[in-house]
Design a protein around this motif. Structure first.
Motif, PDB file in Angstrom:
ATOM      1  N   THR A 135     -15.612   8.012  -2.136  1.00  0.00           N
ATOM      2  CA  THR A 135     -15.562   7.499  -3.558  1.00  0.00           C
ATOM      3  C   THR A 135     -14.391   7.833  -4.473  1.00  0.00           C
ATOM      4  OG1 THR A 135     -16.745   9.390  -4.337  1.00  0.00           O
ATOM      5  CG2 THR A 135     -18.075   7.352  -3.890  1.00  0.00           C
ATOM      6  N   SER A 136     -13.744   9.018  -3.668  1.00  0.00           N
ATOM      7  CA  SER A 136     -12.156   9.163  -4.390  1.00  0.00           C
ATOM      8  C   SER A 136     -11.041   9.205  -3.494  1.00  0.00           C
ATOM      9  CB  SER A 136     -12.320  10.797  -5.008  1.00  0.00           C
ATOM     10  OG  SER A 136     -11.078  11.051  -5.488  1.00  0.00           O
ATOM     11  N   LEU A 137     -10.054   8.256  -3.798  1.00  0.00           N
ATOM     12  CA  LEU A 137      -8.894   8.149  -2.856  1.00  0.00           C
ATOM     13  C   LEU A 137      -7.998   9.291  -3.496  1.00  0.00           C
ATOM     14  CD1 LEU A 137      -7.021   4.925  -2.351  1.00  0.00           C
ATOM     15  CD2 LEU A 137      -5.795   7.144  -2.781  1.00  0.00           C
ATOM     16  N   ILE A 138      -7.639  10.165  -2.578  1.00  0.00           N
ATOM     17  CA  ILE A 138      -7.025  11.259  -3.101  1.00  0.00           C
ATOM     18  C   ILE A 138      -5.636  11.179  -2.874  1.00  0.00           C
ATOM     19  CG2 ILE A 138      -6.614  13.953  -2.217  1.00  0.00           C
ATOM     20  CD1 ILE A 138      -9.591  13.695  -1.569  1.00  0.00           C
ATOM     21  N   TYR A 139      -5.120  10.594  -1.695  1.00  0.00           N
ATOM     22  CA  TYR A 139      -3.694  10.853  -1.448  1.00  0.00           C
ATOM     23  C   TYR A 139      -3.298   9.714  -0.263  1.00  0.00           C
ATOM     24  CZ  TYR A 139       1.062  12.129  -0.902  1.00  0.00           C
ATOM     25  OH  TYR A 139       2.503  11.927  -1.022  1.00  0.00           O
ATOM     26  N   TYR A 140      -2.064   8.681  -0.980  1.00  0.00           N
ATOM     27  CA  TYR A 140      -1.751   7.692   0.139  1.00  0.00           C
ATOM     28  C   TYR A 140      -0.428   8.110   0.438  1.00  0.00           C
ATOM     29  CZ  TYR A 140      -0.189   2.916   1.174  1.00  0.00           C
ATOM     30  OH  TYR A 140       0.193   1.793   1.659  1.00  0.00           O
ATOM     31  N   PRO A 141      -0.058   8.393   1.684  1.00  0.00           N
ATOM     32  CA  PRO A 141       1.156   9.062   2.207  1.00  0.00           C
ATOM     33  C   PRO A 141       2.178   8.231   1.814  1.00  0.00           C
ATOM     34  CG  PRO A 141      -0.627   9.002   3.854  1.00  0.00           C
ATOM     35  CD  PRO A 141      -1.266   8.149   2.768  1.00  0.00           C
ATOM     36  N   ARG A 142       3.497   9.068   1.714  1.00  0.00           N
ATOM     37  CA  ARG A 142       4.552   8.292   1.359  1.00  0.00           C
ATOM     38  C   ARG A 142       5.268   7.278   1.993  1.00  0.00           C
ATOM     39  NH1 ARG A 142       9.262  12.264  -1.520  1.00  0.00           N
ATOM     40  NH2 ARG A 142       7.888  13.200  -3.046  1.00  0.00           N
ATOM     41  N   LYS A 143       5.088   7.386   3.468  1.00  0.00           N
ATOM     42  CA  LYS A 143       5.594   6.707   4.397  1.00  0.00           C
ATOM     43  C   LYS A 143       4.803   5.829   4.969  1.00  0.00           C
ATOM     44  CE  LYS A 143      10.233   7.748   4.834  1.00  0.00           C
ATOM     45  NZ  LYS A 143      11.451   6.703   4.747  1.00  0.00           N
ATOM     46  N   LYS A 144       3.497   5.831   4.556  1.00  0.00           N
ATOM     47  CA  LYS A 144       2.682   5.010   5.175  1.00  0.00           C
ATOM     48  C   LYS A 144       2.856   3.491   5.205  1.00  0.00           C
ATOM     49  CE  LYS A 144      -2.197   2.978   4.606  1.00  0.00           C
ATOM     50  NZ  LYS A 144      -2.150   2.898   6.228  1.00  0.00           N
ATOM     51  N   ALA A 145       2.760   2.697   6.366  1.00  0.00           N
ATOM     52  CA  ALA A 145       3.364   1.433   6.616  1.00  0.00           C
ATOM     53  C   ALA A 145       2.633   0.494   6.046  1.00  0.00           C
ATOM     54  CB  ALA A 145       3.333   1.305   8.186  1.00  0.00           C
ATOM     55  N   GLY A 146       3.128  -0.571   5.789  1.00  0.00           N
ATOM     56  CA  GLY A 146       2.460  -1.754   5.055  1.00  0.00           C
ATOM     57  C   GLY A 146       2.850  -1.959   3.704  1.00  0.00           C
ATOM     58  N   GLU A 147       3.069  -3.323   3.221  1.00  0.00           N
ATOM     59  CA  GLU A 147       3.469  -3.602   1.894  1.00  0.00           C
ATOM     60  C   GLU A 147       2.312  -3.964   1.005  1.00  0.00           C
ATOM     61  OE1 GLU A 147       6.266  -7.030   2.250  1.00  0.00           O
ATOM     62  OE2 GLU A 147       7.870  -5.868   2.784  1.00  0.00           O
ATOM     63  N   GLU A 148       1.158  -4.142   1.449  1.00  0.00           N
ATOM     64  CA  GLU A 148       0.143  -4.476   0.433  1.00  0.00           C
ATOM     65  C   GLU A 148      -1.115  -3.605   0.864  1.00  0.00           C
ATOM     66  OE1 GLU A 148      -1.382  -8.658  -0.926  1.00  0.00           O
ATOM     67  OE2 GLU A 148      -2.913  -7.956   0.424  1.00  0.00           O
ATOM     68  N   TYR A 149      -1.754  -2.867  -0.343  1.00  0.00           N
ATOM     69  CA  TYR A 149      -2.771  -2.276  -0.202  1.00  0.00           C
ATOM     70  C   TYR A 149      -3.858  -2.624  -1.166  1.00  0.00           C
ATOM     71  CZ  TYR A 149      -6.044   1.735   0.418  1.00  0.00           C
ATOM     72  OH  TYR A 149      -7.437   2.292   0.736  1.00  0.00           O
ATOM     73  N   ILE A 150      -5.309  -2.789  -0.848  1.00  0.00           N
ATOM     74  CA  ILE A 150      -6.325  -3.222  -1.689  1.00  0.00           C
ATOM     75  C   ILE A 150      -7.134  -2.062  -1.716  1.00  0.00           C
ATOM     76  CG2 ILE A 150      -8.054  -4.849  -2.102  1.00  0.00           C
ATOM     77  CD1 ILE A 150      -6.591  -6.985  -0.890  1.00  0.00           C
ATOM     78  N   VAL A 151      -7.380  -1.226  -2.858  1.00  0.00           N
ATOM     79  CA  VAL A 151      -8.252  -0.120  -3.036  1.00  0.00           C
ATOM     80  C   VAL A 151      -9.586  -0.842  -2.747  1.00  0.00           C
ATOM     81  CG1 VAL A 151      -9.076   1.484  -4.448  1.00  0.00           C
ATOM     82  CG2 VAL A 151      -6.574   0.982  -4.507  1.00  0.00           C
ATOM     83  N   PRO A 152     -10.367  -0.130  -1.923  1.00  0.00           N
ATOM     84  CA  PRO A 152     -11.598  -0.675  -1.530  1.00  0.00           C
ATOM     85  C   PRO A 152     -12.741  -0.606  -2.578  1.00  0.00           C
ATOM     86  CG  PRO A 152     -10.601   0.883   0.396  1.00  0.00           C
ATOM     87  CD  PRO A 152      -9.831   0.888  -0.932  1.00  0.00           C
TER      88      PRO A 152
END
Length: 460
Positions: free
Chosen positions: A150-167
């Motif tokens: 239920t809580s998104l804590i951290y998205y890594p700096r170098k994570k691959a991918g140009e788009e992210y949709i918060v679930p």
């Protein structure tokens, strides 16, 4: 009581398979026993008999936080575990993946327990994986979440991918949850949030984002901070709260808002550049409480139904209604075909569209459950007209079949018009047309005149 300090450096070679999985980064580690592996850390024995790892001194691109050291559970990662006084920005670290063992409960040395303080110092971090037995944390696609997601804590700096949709299952963004992401360009949200941490979206490469829907917080948030590459933020009409200091040092932002929205007013009050977006039509079901008239179909999101009962201008009309959709006081039309229901106790009627040019058109309405039901793509004035029975051959509709009808039909076929310019016979009136189309060939011609003459002679 002061902590007993035991400083030790330890190491063990990992299996080849585990190494491959960790280097892939995006594959969550499930069912792996961290007790079988160690990595290179300095550590401290805490008062409760558990271990806090204080400094990573290894050189591997993966850092596996051990489950135990010397038989004691490792429960804490110090805020400065990946920090070096001689290398303030962590540029010498090559860690790309973190594995959090099952006993870890805390990533800080502060009362705020801000995990980001530790993790955002890992400049090359691509993924975070968590032991499935951990009761505090979980991971998915290399992103750190609370155990229940239920809580998104951290998205890594170098994570691959140009788009992210918060679930949609995420209800909270942690403090600096998106801190300086280097590859992320587009950020979206699947559903409203319940809480947002301070500077949840900080710096980084994000160029376009949706503004999340969330309730008014108890303290300042500054949602988008130092996002210098951010140029477009899309804000829905569901957003009812924004911070005064949102977009602090995010100088290039243009807000994409809807007319008559909270966001538009906010943009004006805070002197932000904005663009008013066209709203996508939606399926709506509207009802006029005064008459009970209903319309259903695709229309503008702000469309309102307005119905006025007007004076009957059509012969034999039992009721006449001006039915319109309105937005901001202006008449608009639906975006496609809609269904109209007009309640009435008069069962023997037809619904006629009274056009602005004085002509009318039968809407071929059906009488269903006490309502006249028809479809249209253009709302206007409609009259409920008593549906008189038209005798076959009664061209002039006087209720008598005689030579006058022959003459009337001949004049119509010849192309003569009434003084008001209308046709002698309204061929759009299906019931009337069928009654004078004597030979049923779908057109009015001399053949119908002949057939009508024969009928009159036979009746006499």
């Amino acid at each position: 009581m002061k902590n007993s300090k035991i400083k030790k450096i330890f190491g063990r070679t990992l299996s080849v398979i585990l190494t491959v999985f960790l280097l892939l980064g995006t594959i969550p580690i499930v069912g792996v026993s961290a007790a079988e592996v160690t990595s290179n850390f300095e550590y401290t024995l805490l008062d409760d008999g558990t271990i806090e790892v204080t400094r990573y001194v290894g050189t591997d691109s993966y850092a596996i936080i051990p489950e135990e050291i010397d038989g004691k559970p490792v429960t804490k990662v110090n805020e400065f575990c990946f920090y070096n006084e001689d290398d303030y920005n962590g540029l010498n670290y090559t860690v790309k993946s973190i594995f959090i063992s099952k006993n870890i409960r805390d990533f800080s040395n502060t009362l705020n327990n801000d995990e980001d303080r530790c993790l955002n110092r890992i400049l090359y971090l691509e993924s975070i994986n968590v032991d499935e037995s951990n009761s505090v944390y979980s991971s998915d696609a290399g992103i750190l979440f609370s155990k229940d997601f239920t809580s998104l804590i951290y998205y890594p700096r170098k994570k691959a991918g140009e788009e992210y949709i918060v679930p949609e299952y995420v209800r909270e963004l942690g403090r600096s949850a998106f801190s300086q992401p280097e590859n992320l360009r587009f950020l979206k949200f699947s559903s409203p949030l319940e809480k947002v941490g301070f500077s949840a979206i900080f710096n980084g490469s994000i160029e376009e984002a949706e503004y999340p829907v969330y309730p008014e917080p108890s303290s300042k948030i500054d949602l988008f901070t130092w996002c210098e590459k951010l140029t477009k933020v899309y804000i829905s009409k569901d957003v009812k709260w924004m911070n005064d200091d949102d977009f602090d040092e995010s100088r290039n932002v243009t807000l994409y808002v809807y007319n008559n929205s909270y966001a538009l007013n906010w943009a004006k009050e805070h002197d932000f550049a904005y663009v008013i977006m066209e709203e996508t039509p939606i399926e709506k079901d509207l009802v006029d409480e005064g008459t009970g008239i209903k319309v259903k179909g695709t229309m503008d999101t702000d469309a309102a139904l307005k119905v006025e009962k007007v004076e009957n201008s059509a012969e034999d009309a039992v009721a006449t209604y001006d039915i319109t959709l309105q937005k901001d006081g202006a008449v608009i039309q639906p975006d496609g075909t809609i269904t109209v229901k007009i309640p009435s106790n008069a069962e023997n009627c037809k619904v006629m569209w009274l056009k602005d040019d004085g002509t009318s058109e039968d809407m071929n309405a059906e009488y269903i459950d006490g309502c006249y039901v028809f479809t249209t793509d253009h709302l206007s004035v409609y009259a409920l007209v008593l549906n008189k029975t038209i005798l076959t051959g009664d061209a002039n509709q006087d209720g008598i079949i005689d030579v006058n009808d022959v003459t009337y039909l001949q004049i119509h076929i010849a192309g003569n018009k009434n003084t008001d310019g209308s046709a002698f016979i309204d061929e759009t009136n299906k019931q009337l047309f069928d009654c004078v189309d004597m030979n049923k060939d779908g057109k009015l011609s001399v053949a119908d005149v002949t057939a009508l003459q024969i009928q009159i002679s036979q009746n006499n």
